[in-house]
Design a protein around this motif. Structure first.
Motif, PDB file in Angstrom:
ATOM      1  N   ARG A 219       0.891  -0.765   0.038  1.00 37.16           N
ATOM      2  CA  ARG A 219      -0.362   0.043   0.243  1.00 37.16           C
ATOM      3  C   ARG A 219       1.015   1.815  -0.437  1.00 37.16           C
ATOM      4  NH1 ARG A 219      -4.393  -2.482  -1.666  1.00 37.16           N
ATOM      5  NH2 ARG A 219      -5.441  -3.984   0.187  1.00 37.16           N
ATOM      6  N   HIS A 220       0.885   2.274  -1.030  1.00 39.39           N
ATOM      7  CA  HIS A 220       1.702   3.045  -0.786  1.00 39.39           C
ATOM      8  C   HIS A 220       0.601   4.445  -0.087  1.00 39.39           C
ATOM      9  CE1 HIS A 220       2.867   7.115  -2.790  1.00 39.39           C
ATOM     10  NE2 HIS A 220       4.707   6.455  -2.615  1.00 39.39           N
ATOM     11  N   SER A 221       1.097   5.212   0.726  1.00 40.32           N
ATOM     12  CA  SER A 221       1.025   5.892   1.468  1.00 40.32           C
ATOM     13  C   SER A 221       0.282   6.852   0.771  1.00 40.32           C
ATOM     14  CB  SER A 221       1.424   6.570   2.406  1.00 40.32           C
ATOM     15  OG  SER A 221       3.202   7.375   2.249  1.00 40.32           O
ATOM     16  N   HIS A 222       0.529   7.450  -0.599  1.00 38.11           N
ATOM     17  CA  HIS A 222       0.218   8.803  -1.637  1.00 38.11           C
ATOM     18  C   HIS A 222       0.893  10.347  -0.606  1.00 38.11           C
ATOM     19  CE1 HIS A 222      -1.284   6.067  -4.256  1.00 38.11           C
ATOM     20  NE2 HIS A 222      -1.434   5.356  -3.177  1.00 38.11           N
ATOM     21  N   ALA A 223       1.226   9.871   0.468  1.00 42.87           N
ATOM     22  CA  ALA A 223       2.096  11.196   1.138  1.00 42.87           C
ATOM     23  C   ALA A 223       3.673  11.313   0.902  1.00 42.87           C
ATOM     24  CB  ALA A 223       2.181  10.584   2.887  1.00 42.87           C
ATOM     25  N   GLY A 224       4.317  12.415   0.978  1.00 39.61           N
ATOM     26  CA  GLY A 224       5.388  13.337   0.697  1.00 39.61           C
ATOM     27  C   GLY A 224       5.335  13.789  -0.694  1.00 39.61           C
ATOM     28  N   LYS A 225       6.399  14.653  -0.722  1.00 40.15           N
ATOM     29  CA  LYS A 225       6.168  15.139  -2.098  1.00 40.15           C
ATOM     30  C   LYS A 225       6.842  14.654  -3.050  1.00 40.15           C
ATOM     31  CE  LYS A 225       6.964  19.611   0.290  1.00 40.15           C
ATOM     32  NZ  LYS A 225       7.786  21.339   1.249  1.00 40.15           N
ATOM     33  N   GLU A 226       7.990  13.990  -2.654  1.00 41.92           N
ATOM     34  CA  GLU A 226       9.022  12.901  -4.211  1.00 41.92           C
ATOM     35  C   GLU A 226       8.798  11.705  -3.841  1.00 41.92           C
ATOM     36  OE1 GLU A 226      12.465  14.612  -5.140  1.00 41.92           O
ATOM     37  OE2 GLU A 226      11.875  16.732  -4.950  1.00 41.92           O
ATOM     38  N   PRO A 227       7.532  10.775  -4.504  1.00 40.30           N
ATOM     39  CA  PRO A 227       7.402   9.686  -3.849  1.00 40.30           C
ATOM     40  C   PRO A 227       8.227   9.151  -4.561  1.00 40.30           C
ATOM     41  CG  PRO A 227       5.545  10.430  -5.158  1.00 40.30           C
ATOM     42  CD  PRO A 227       6.539  11.708  -4.667  1.00 40.30           C
ATOM     43  N   ARG A 228       8.573   7.351  -4.675  1.00 36.12           N
ATOM     44  CA  ARG A 228       9.383   7.413  -5.149  1.00 36.12           C
ATOM     45  C   ARG A 228       8.534   6.152  -6.543  1.00 36.12           C
ATOM     46  NH1 ARG A 228      11.547   6.051  -0.212  1.00 36.12           N
ATOM     47  NH2 ARG A 228      13.382   5.912   0.151  1.00 36.12           N
ATOM     48  N   PRO A 229       8.994   6.146  -7.629  1.00 38.75           N
ATOM     49  CA  PRO A 229       7.454   6.039  -9.041  1.00 38.75           C
ATOM     50  C   PRO A 229       7.710   4.222  -8.808  1.00 38.75           C
ATOM     51  CG  PRO A 229       9.737   7.332  -9.832  1.00 38.75           C
ATOM     52  CD  PRO A 229       9.958   7.215  -8.579  1.00 38.75           C
ATOM     53  N   SER A 230       8.395   3.339  -8.218  1.00 41.91           N
ATOM     54  CA  SER A 230       8.965   1.794  -8.201  1.00 41.91           C
ATOM     55  C   SER A 230       7.725   2.197  -7.176  1.00 41.91           C
ATOM     56  CB  SER A 230       9.581   1.732  -7.803  1.00 41.91           C
ATOM     57  OG  SER A 230      10.464   1.984  -6.759  1.00 41.91           O
ATOM     58  N   HIS A 231       7.170   2.997  -6.029  1.00 35.91           N
ATOM     59  CA  HIS A 231       6.905   2.332  -4.764  1.00 35.91           C
ATOM     60  C   HIS A 231       5.359   3.201  -4.851  1.00 35.91           C
ATOM     61  CE1 HIS A 231       9.483   2.499  -1.309  1.00 35.91           C
ATOM     62  NE2 HIS A 231      10.376   2.177  -2.391  1.00 35.91           N
ATOM     63  N   VAL A 232       5.268   3.559  -6.106  1.00 36.77           N
ATOM     64  CA  VAL A 232       4.232   3.546  -6.628  1.00 36.77           C
ATOM     65  C   VAL A 232       3.375   2.902  -7.175  1.00 36.77           C
ATOM     66  CG1 VAL A 232       2.483   6.223  -7.733  1.00 36.77           C
ATOM     67  CG2 VAL A 232       4.359   6.458  -6.204  1.00 36.77           C
ATOM     68  N   LYS A 233       3.423   2.802  -8.022  1.00 39.94           N
ATOM     69  CA  LYS A 233       3.633   1.107  -9.089  1.00 39.94           C
ATOM     70  C   LYS A 233       2.846   0.402  -7.924  1.00 39.94           C
ATOM     71  CE  LYS A 233       5.386  -0.567 -13.522  1.00 39.94           C
ATOM     72  NZ  LYS A 233       5.552  -0.913 -14.432  1.00 39.94           N
ATOM     73  N   ALA A 234       3.705  -0.065  -7.076  1.00 41.18           N
ATOM     74  CA  ALA A 234       3.265  -1.671  -5.968  1.00 41.18           C
ATOM     75  C   ALA A 234       2.263  -1.591  -5.664  1.00 41.18           C
ATOM     76  CB  ALA A 234       4.890  -1.335  -5.120  1.00 41.18           C
ATOM     77  N   ASP A 235       1.494  -0.131  -5.765  1.00 41.86           N
ATOM     78  CA  ASP A 235       0.557   0.088  -4.915  1.00 41.86           C
ATOM     79  C   ASP A 235      -0.455  -1.127  -5.319  1.00 41.86           C
ATOM     80  OD1 ASP A 235      -0.681   1.301  -3.011  1.00 41.86           O
ATOM     81  OD2 ASP A 235      -2.434   2.263  -4.031  1.00 41.86           O
ATOM     82  N   GLY A 236      -0.658  -2.092  -4.693  1.00 36.29           N
ATOM     83  CA  GLY A 236      -1.737  -2.852  -5.055  1.00 36.29           C
ATOM     84  C   GLY A 236      -1.525  -4.189  -5.156  1.00 36.29           C
ATOM     85  N   GLU A 237      -0.321  -4.246  -5.274  1.00 32.18           N
ATOM     86  CA  GLU A 237       0.420  -5.529  -5.696  1.00 32.18           C
ATOM     87  C   GLU A 237       0.860  -6.694  -4.449  1.00 32.18           C
ATOM     88  OE1 GLU A 237       1.327  -6.079  -8.569  1.00 32.18           O
ATOM     89  OE2 GLU A 237       0.623  -4.517  -9.738  1.00 32.18           O
TER      90      GLU A 237
END
Length: 264
Positions: free
Chosen positions: A208-226
């Protein structure tokens, strides 16, 4: 047919109260160290006549005295780290175990929490990491203060200039302590939660990506729900990692219930 969404256990998110408590403890010690250093340095400056003017000073003697002061504070933070790290680890483990119990209770299940070998290893690992980080706060701060003092003396800077530089360094150290408190709370929660869930038969989680922070890691955003294996983590950016275990990572995961509970 569309694949059925797996049942998950209520996740354990990092406790903001624990992070705040840890930060306050670290900041109180940093403030005490800063005040002591400023008092000592100011006294040395005034005694040598450097407070207002550039004059001759015994640099070698000052270096020896600074080194002795540095060693005293590093030792203090080393001893502090051993005590504070245990307190922090106990708080995080107590919080994660309580949340696991209540999450299972919501499913009508009662689980016991004992300090098994895997949990003991995870717990000691958390303590060991904190001891090193707490000691490093003093080591980095004091090394920089020592450098500032010797540069100021060699360049004939007055006490006003040096005091301003010391305040700036104090601010940097406080910000690092705040980062350590937040990040280590995230990491310790993930580490102890994962160790406990693995021994309960939970082997997978949903990132689950937190959707917080000004510069999220793209890989972590993509991993959301995996879905990923708790024993390995998820392979992102060329390495295996777990949610919340990298610097400034605020991700978490939903534990996937074992197969025998999926049909309940």
């Amino acid at each position: 047919m569309k694949a059925r969404k797996p049942k998950t256990l209520r996740p354990t998110l990092p406790n903001a109260g624990t992070a705040a408590w840890y930060r306050r403890k670290l900041e109180a010690e940093i403030q005490a160290m800063h005040k002591s250093l400023v008092w000592w340095i100011s006294a040395k400056y005034r005694a040598s006549g450097l407070a207002m003017d550039a004059v001759e000073v015994d640099v070698e003697r000052l270096q020896r005295e600074m080194e002795r002061l540095r060693q005293q504070w590093v030792q203090h933070f080393g001893d502090l780290g051993k005590r504070l790290a245990r307190m922090f680890a106990r708080k995080v483990m107590g919080y994660t175990d309580y949340n696991a119990k209540t999450a299972f209770k919501a499913l009508g299940l009662t689980v016991g929490m004992t300090l098994t070998d895997p949990m003991q290893q995870a717990y000691q690992g958390v303590i060991g990491e904190q001891v090193g980080l707490i000691r490093s706060i003093a080591e980095q701060h004091l090394s920089q203060v020592q450098r500032l003092v010797m540069e100021s003396v060699s360049q004939g800077r007055d006490l006003h200039y040096l005091s301003k530089e010391l305040r700036a360094r104090y601010g940097i150290t406080k910000r690092r302590a705040a980062l350590i408190a937040r990040d280590q709370n995230n990491k310790a929660t993930a580490t102890l939660q994962t160790a406990r869930q693995l021994e309960m038969g939970i082997t997978h989680g949903i990132w689950r990506h937190s959707h917080a922070g000004k510069e999220p890691r793209p890989s972590h955003v993509k991993a959301d729900g995996e879905k990923f294996d708790l024993r390995k983590g998820m392979y992102l950016d060329g390495k295996w990692t777990h949610p919340g275990c990298e610097i400034n990572c605020r991700c978490w995961y939903s534990p996937v219930l074992p197969d025998f509970l999926q049909n309940d």
